[in-house]
Design an enzyme around this catalytic site. Structure first.
Site, PDB file in Angstrom:
ATOM      1  N   GLU A  34       0.847  -1.195   0.000  1.00  0.00           N
ATOM      2  CA  GLU A  34       0.000   0.000   0.000  1.00  0.00           C
ATOM      3  C   GLU A  34       0.881   1.244   0.000  1.00  0.00           C
ATOM      4  OE1 GLU A  34      -3.267   0.434   2.793  1.00  0.00           O
ATOM      5  OE2 GLU A  34      -3.845   2.315   1.811  1.00  0.00           O
ATOM      6  N   GLU A  59       4.796   4.958   3.558  1.00  0.00           N
ATOM      7  CA  GLU A  59       4.149   6.239   3.915  1.00  0.00           C
ATOM      8  C   GLU A  59       5.246   7.266   4.163  1.00  0.00           C
ATOM      9  OE1 GLU A  59       0.867   7.694   4.283  1.00  0.00           O
ATOM     10  OE2 GLU A  59       2.291   9.319   4.611  1.00  0.00           O
ATOM     11  N   ASP A 109      -2.430  12.017  -2.888  1.00  0.00           N
ATOM     12  CA  ASP A 109      -2.495  13.493  -2.944  1.00  0.00           C
ATOM     13  C   ASP A 109      -2.676  13.947  -4.391  1.00  0.00           C
ATOM     14  OD1 ASP A 109      -2.089  13.509  -0.222  1.00  0.00           O
ATOM     15  OD2 ASP A 109       0.072  13.833  -0.370  1.00  0.00           O
ATOM     16  N   LYS A 113      -3.397  22.207  -7.975  1.00  0.00           N
ATOM     17  CA  LYS A 113      -2.940  23.416  -8.685  1.00  0.00           C
ATOM     18  C   LYS A 113      -2.007  23.019  -9.820  1.00  0.00           C
ATOM     19  CE  LYS A 113      -3.240  26.638  -4.885  1.00  0.00           C
ATOM     20  NZ  LYS A 113      -2.530  27.111  -3.725  1.00  0.00           N
TER      21      LYS A 113
HETATM   22  C1  SAM Z   1      -4.804  11.881   1.109  1.00  0.00           C
HETATM   23  S1  SAM Z   1      -3.872  10.848   2.126  1.00  0.00           S
HETATM   24  C2  SAM Z   1      -4.725   9.264   2.033  1.00  0.00           C
HETATM   25  C3  SAM Z   1      -4.349   8.364   3.176  1.00  0.00           C
HETATM   26  C4  SAM Z   1      -5.081   7.012   3.204  1.00  0.00           C
HETATM   27  N1  SAM Z   1      -4.758   6.218   2.037  1.00  0.00           N
HETATM   28  C5  SAM Z   1      -6.569   7.188   3.336  1.00  0.00           C
HETATM   29  O1  SAM Z   1      -7.293   6.800   2.396  1.00  0.00           O
HETATM   30  O2  SAM Z   1      -7.003   7.698   4.395  1.00  0.00           O
HETATM   31  C6  SAM Z   1      -2.441  10.515   1.103  1.00  0.00           C
HETATM   32  C7  SAM Z   1      -1.327   9.860   1.884  1.00  0.00           C
HETATM   33  O3  SAM Z   1      -0.290   9.513   0.981  1.00  0.00           O
HETATM   34  C8  SAM Z   1       0.962   9.883   1.552  1.00  0.00           C
HETATM   35  N2  SAM Z   1       1.877  10.123   0.406  1.00  0.00           N
HETATM   36  C9  SAM Z   1       1.763  11.118  -0.504  1.00  0.00           C
HETATM   37  N3  SAM Z   1       2.746  11.020  -1.412  1.00  0.00           N
HETATM   38  C10 SAM Z   1       3.493   9.944  -1.062  1.00  0.00           C
HETATM   39  C11 SAM Z   1       4.648   9.352  -1.597  1.00  0.00           C
HETATM   40  N4  SAM Z   1       5.254   9.861  -2.675  1.00  0.00           N
HETATM   41  N5  SAM Z   1       5.157   8.270  -0.982  1.00  0.00           N
HETATM   42  C12 SAM Z   1       4.539   7.749   0.130  1.00  0.00           C
HETATM   43  N6  SAM Z   1       3.438   8.277   0.686  1.00  0.00           N
HETATM   44  C13 SAM Z   1       2.932   9.357   0.102  1.00  0.00           C
HETATM   45  C14 SAM Z   1       0.659  11.126   2.369  1.00  0.00           C
HETATM   46  O4  SAM Z   1       1.616  11.347   3.395  1.00  0.00           O
HETATM   47  C15 SAM Z   1      -0.713  10.783   2.932  1.00  0.00           C
HETATM   48  O5  SAM Z   1      -0.633  10.085   4.163  1.00  0.00           O
END
Ligand code: SAM
Length: 202
Positions: A34, A59, A109, A113
């Protein structure tokens, strides 16, 4: 500036170094990964439903692996390995070619923008890397709340070795972000299922 400089300032932290060192990912059987597990609900649920599989959570946000590994421990789950780093580095440096069966990213994410689009994870280059790390017949799932990011990812998928199934879906993952969107009366998300059809050399 290179996004890796922005997002990969932290050293790689592995929740259980000893267990990780004992992994031979090539021979570990079915492995699920994941990407961006956040508070880890989905990862913990999958790991308890499939005790015979190995689960790797990646993460980048500092501290989440401590929280989620405590929850894994309290549920006696010993089939989860957590890595605190960004997904690009984990896939490049820690995950071998043709080793994982299933990868997923729920609500990545979206960087809405235009000037931030360059920080989006699911570029063509990253999808090619993902393809390389999947076993033959492996699959990846991306679910996003952003229709714009969904359409953008679809445009990245040519020459990535995947066959696609995609379209709108209702809520069904019960993660923190899914619940956040439901509270805001959002009930349509966008799914991209990538089925490995051809191996890409990375
Ligand atoms: C919008 S949150 C969604 C979290 C979770 N999957 C949920 O559905 O509640 C996006 C997560 O992806 C992590 N994330 C973003 N870019 C990442 C990357 N390049 N590598 C690892 N984690 C990343 C962020 O820190 C964040 O915890």
């Amino acid at each position: 500036m290179d996004t890796r400089e922005i997002f990969c300032k932290n050293p790689v932290i592995i929740s259980d170094v000893k267990a990780w060192a004992g992994n031979n990912l090539k021979n570990a059987g079915t492995i699920e990964v994941e990407i961006g597990f956040g508070s880890g609900e989905y990862l913990l649920r999958r790991a308890s439903e499939h005790p015979d599989r190995l689960f790797i959570g990646i993460e980048k946000k500092p501290g989440m692996i401590t929280e989620v590994s405590k929850r894994a421990e309290s549920r006696n789950l010993d089939n989860i390995r957590l890595i605190e780093t960004c997904a690009e580095d984990a896939f490049n440096d820690l995950i071998p070619s043709c080793s994982i069966t299933r990868a997923y990213s729920l609500f990545p994410d979206p960087w809405p923008k235009r000037k931030h689009n360059k920080y989006r994870l699911f570029t063509k280059a990253y999808l090619r890397l993902l393809n390389n790390r999947l076993v033959s017949g492996g699959e990846a799932l991306i679910v996003t709340d952003s229709e714009e990011y969904y359409r953008w990812i679809l445009k990245q998928t040519s020459d990535t070795g995947f066959e696609l199934e995609n379209g709108p879906i209702p809520p069904q993952f019960d993660t923190r972000f899914e619940r956040k969107w439901i509270k805001q009366n959002v009930s349509t998300f966008y799914r991209i299922q990538l089925n490995k059809a051809e191996h890409i050399e990375a």
